[in-house]
Design a protein around this motif. Sequence first.
Motif, PDB file in Angstrom:
ATOM      1  N   ILE A   1       4.353  13.582  -0.487  1.00 39.54           N
ATOM      2  CA  ILE A   1       5.313  12.519  -0.231  1.00 39.54           C
ATOM      3  C   ILE A   1       4.695  11.185   0.506  1.00 39.54           C
ATOM      4  O   ILE A   1       4.193  10.504   0.934  1.00 39.54           O
ATOM      5  CB  ILE A   1       6.473  12.191  -0.774  1.00 39.54           C
ATOM      6  CG1 ILE A   1       6.828  12.090  -2.195  1.00 39.54           C
ATOM      7  CG2 ILE A   1       6.919  10.948  -0.459  1.00 39.54           C
ATOM      8  CD1 ILE A   1       8.336  12.171  -2.583  1.00 39.54           C
ATOM      9  N   GLN A   2       5.390  11.945   1.815  1.00 40.40           N
ATOM     10  CA  GLN A   2       4.567  11.856   3.425  1.00 40.40           C
ATOM     11  C   GLN A   2       3.170  11.412   3.789  1.00 40.40           C
ATOM     12  O   GLN A   2       2.230  10.981   4.439  1.00 40.40           O
ATOM     13  CB  GLN A   2       5.663  12.448   4.822  1.00 40.40           C
ATOM     14  CG  GLN A   2       7.073  12.376   3.906  1.00 40.40           C
ATOM     15  CD  GLN A   2       7.653  11.435   4.293  1.00 40.40           C
ATOM     16  OE1 GLN A   2       7.254  10.692   4.953  1.00 40.40           O
ATOM     17  NE2 GLN A   2       8.613  11.014   4.251  1.00 40.40           N
TER      18      GLN A   2
ATOM     19  N   ARG B   1       1.694   6.896  -6.230  1.00 42.97           N
ATOM     20  CA  ARG B   1       0.503   7.981  -7.134  1.00 42.97           C
ATOM     21  C   ARG B   1       1.362   9.320  -6.407  1.00 42.97           C
ATOM     22  O   ARG B   1       1.187  10.751  -7.773  1.00 42.97           O
ATOM     23  CB  ARG B   1      -0.744   8.039  -6.064  1.00 42.97           C
ATOM     24  CG  ARG B   1      -1.981   8.349  -6.365  1.00 42.97           C
ATOM     25  CD  ARG B   1      -2.630   7.455  -5.287  1.00 42.97           C
ATOM     26  NE  ARG B   1      -2.486   8.140  -4.440  1.00 42.97           N
ATOM     27  CZ  ARG B   1      -3.041   7.432  -2.890  1.00 42.97           C
ATOM     28  NH1 ARG B   1      -3.109   6.531  -3.242  1.00 42.97           N
ATOM     29  NH2 ARG B   1      -2.588   8.354  -1.677  1.00 42.97           N
ATOM     30  N   ALA B   2       1.559  10.139  -5.690  1.00 39.67           N
ATOM     31  CA  ALA B   2       2.397  11.133  -5.174  1.00 39.67           C
ATOM     32  C   ALA B   2       3.342  11.408  -6.691  1.00 39.67           C
ATOM     33  O   ALA B   2       3.049  12.293  -6.547  1.00 39.67           O
ATOM     34  CB  ALA B   2       2.815  10.638  -3.642  1.00 39.67           C
TER      35      ALA B   2
ATOM     36  N   GLU C   1       1.093  -0.995   0.018  1.00 40.29           N
ATOM     37  CA  GLU C   1      -0.512  -0.043   0.242  1.00 40.29           C
ATOM     38  C   GLU C   1       0.901   1.480  -0.037  1.00 40.29           C
ATOM     39  O   GLU C   1       0.608   2.325  -0.623  1.00 40.29           O
ATOM     40  CB  GLU C   1      -0.450   0.614   0.986  1.00 40.29           C
ATOM     41  CG  GLU C   1      -1.835  -0.586   1.336  1.00 40.29           C
ATOM     42  CD  GLU C   1      -2.506  -0.636   2.685  1.00 40.29           C
ATOM     43  OE1 GLU C   1      -3.334   0.048   2.882  1.00 40.29           O
ATOM     44  OE2 GLU C   1      -2.551  -1.533   3.665  1.00 40.29           O
ATOM     45  N   ILE C   2       2.127   1.533   0.794  1.00 50.63           N
ATOM     46  CA  ILE C   2       2.878   2.049   0.595  1.00 50.63           C
ATOM     47  C   ILE C   2       3.578   2.699  -0.438  1.00 50.63           C
ATOM     48  O   ILE C   2       3.779   4.270  -1.104  1.00 50.63           O
ATOM     49  CB  ILE C   2       4.259   2.364   1.920  1.00 50.63           C
ATOM     50  CG1 ILE C   2       3.302   2.384   3.499  1.00 50.63           C
ATOM     51  CG2 ILE C   2       4.969   3.014   2.003  1.00 50.63           C
ATOM     52  CD1 ILE C   2       3.948   1.844   4.331  1.00 50.63           C
TER      53      ILE C   2
ATOM     54  N   GLY D   1      -0.678  20.602  -2.948  1.00 47.43           N
ATOM     55  CA  GLY D   1      -1.035  19.209  -3.783  1.00 47.43           C
ATOM     56  C   GLY D   1      -2.544  19.017  -2.659  1.00 47.43           C
ATOM     57  O   GLY D   1      -2.618  18.980  -1.787  1.00 47.43           O
ATOM     58  N   PRO D   2      -3.160  17.833  -4.132  1.00 42.50           N
ATOM     59  CA  PRO D   2      -4.187  16.937  -3.263  1.00 42.50           C
ATOM     60  C   PRO D   2      -4.088  15.614  -2.374  1.00 42.50           C
ATOM     61  O   PRO D   2      -4.260  15.609  -1.970  1.00 42.50           O
ATOM     62  CB  PRO D   2      -4.474  16.276  -5.123  1.00 42.50           C
ATOM     63  CG  PRO D   2      -3.156  16.262  -5.978  1.00 42.50           C
ATOM     64  CD  PRO D   2      -2.028  17.528  -5.379  1.00 42.50           C
ATOM     65  N   GLU D   3      -2.465  15.433  -2.243  1.00 51.09           N
ATOM     66  CA  GLU D   3      -1.896  14.275  -1.264  1.00 51.09           C
ATOM     67  C   GLU D   3      -2.024  14.588  -0.429  1.00 51.09           C
ATOM     68  O   GLU D   3      -2.907  14.733   1.175  1.00 51.09           O
ATOM     69  CB  GLU D   3      -0.680  13.827  -1.702  1.00 51.09           C
ATOM     70  CG  GLU D   3      -0.654  12.501  -2.985  1.00 51.09           C
ATOM     71  CD  GLU D   3      -2.161  11.569  -2.662  1.00 51.09           C
ATOM     72  OE1 GLU D   3      -1.540  10.761  -1.754  1.00 51.09           O
ATOM     73  OE2 GLU D   3      -1.598  10.872  -3.591  1.00 51.09           O
ATOM     74  N   CYS D   4      -2.144  16.488  -0.190  1.00 53.53           N
ATOM     75  CA  CYS D   4      -1.876  16.389   1.611  1.00 53.53           C
ATOM     76  C   CYS D   4      -3.250  17.394   1.605  1.00 53.53           C
ATOM     77  O   CYS D   4      -3.240  17.138   2.915  1.00 53.53           O
ATOM     78  CB  CYS D   4      -0.862  18.214   1.643  1.00 53.53           C
ATOM     79  SG  CYS D   4       1.304  18.093   0.856  1.00 53.53           S
ATOM     80  N   ALA D   5      -3.675  17.931   0.889  1.00 56.59           N
ATOM     81  CA  ALA D   5      -5.225  17.844   1.227  1.00 56.59           C
ATOM     82  C   ALA D   5      -5.394  17.052   1.585  1.00 56.59           C
ATOM     83  O   ALA D   5      -6.896  16.810   2.273  1.00 56.59           O
ATOM     84  CB  ALA D   5      -6.154  18.839  -0.125  1.00 56.59           C
TER      85      ALA D   5
END
Length: 368
Positions: free
Chosen positions: A234-235, A25-26, A18-19, A35-39
């Motif tokens: 990424i995190q 994806r990121a 999963e990671i 961006g979208p991962e953070c949101a």
Amino acid sequence: MSVPFLDLGTATAELRGEIDAAVTRAVGSGWYVGGPECAAFEEAFAAHCGAAHAVGLANGLDALHLALRAMEVGEGDEVIVASNGYIATLLAVSMAGAVPVLVEPDPATHNLDPARVEAAITPRTKVILPTHLYGQPADLDPLLAIARKHGLRLLEDAAQAHGAAYKGRRVGGHGDVVAWSFYPSKNLGALGDAGAVTTNDPALAERIRTLGNYGSHKRYVNEVRGVNSRLDPIQAAVLGVKLAHLEEWNARRARTAARYCEGLAGCDLVLPHVPDWADPAWHLFVVRSANRDALQAALADKGVQTIIHYPIPPHLQGAYADLGIARGRLPIAEQLADEVLSLPIGPHLSDSDVDTVIAAVRDAAGGR
Ligand SMILES: *Cc1c(COP(=O)(O)O)cnc(C)c1O
């Protein structure tokens, strides 16, 4: 060591598929700050905490520091903190230009003792800053009542308390702002540094986001002198994966804590005290022993790795020599520093490891 204190490699391995997918994806998103991962992570984490807003930041120290600055804490102000905590809580106060005022904890819970807080309030006090130490929630209702009565803010250091609950409600939406660290060894840990704040106050959320982005909320317009403290997408992607497993991993910790409490009953130790309103995250399982150093050495001989959180109270650290608080003035913090010992309790501790720890402690600590 046959029983390591915490096995982060195994934790990552359990979620590796999963990671890897989330990181891929990121990386493919084209967004490398914000961006979208953070949101998406901010939204999921706020929902998890029962808070209206989450703001991702670079680390937990910045979360505390920027929360204080957003509350307009600065030069000459005082912030009340527990005398037995981790140095980062005090450093954040100093970074904001304010002075940490150390108040002794309740020795039963290791957390800021509400009964001692009012006596420490002065005209310069701006904020009460309890830590949910070791993942045990602090007694928030009396602290909130004192804060409201005196016109102060309540900021919580929840760096050790992901998933902990106070009176049935998760930590994260009680105080004015709640500060989080996602340092790798925390209950919710990134694969590097990361942090956040949660709050129900949209103005504080906006101010903290602005302070973490050079003091700018409109590009190249800088209203305040901010810093660069932003969550890495990424995190954020990794944290989103791990958040979905937090409850299960905390349940494993709770099961280990229950087995320790049962297996170590009657030993010559003080076991953690859990008030009936507390649902701890069990970040650490901390026992107290009058012969702590001998106990730690005996456990090391048997291959059980333990850690002391924390061996030197902040007022006796060189970094805070200028507070001028002599040894003997904060006896509870000093005694706790001499007696505490953290046993292994990570979510990847096997049943047989727990048995090994119990047998080793029973053997070394004495008692019935
Ligand atoms: C880890 C921790 C911090 C600091 O978090 P970082 O992400 O390392 O900056 C602050 N307070 C407490 C109680 C912590 O355990």
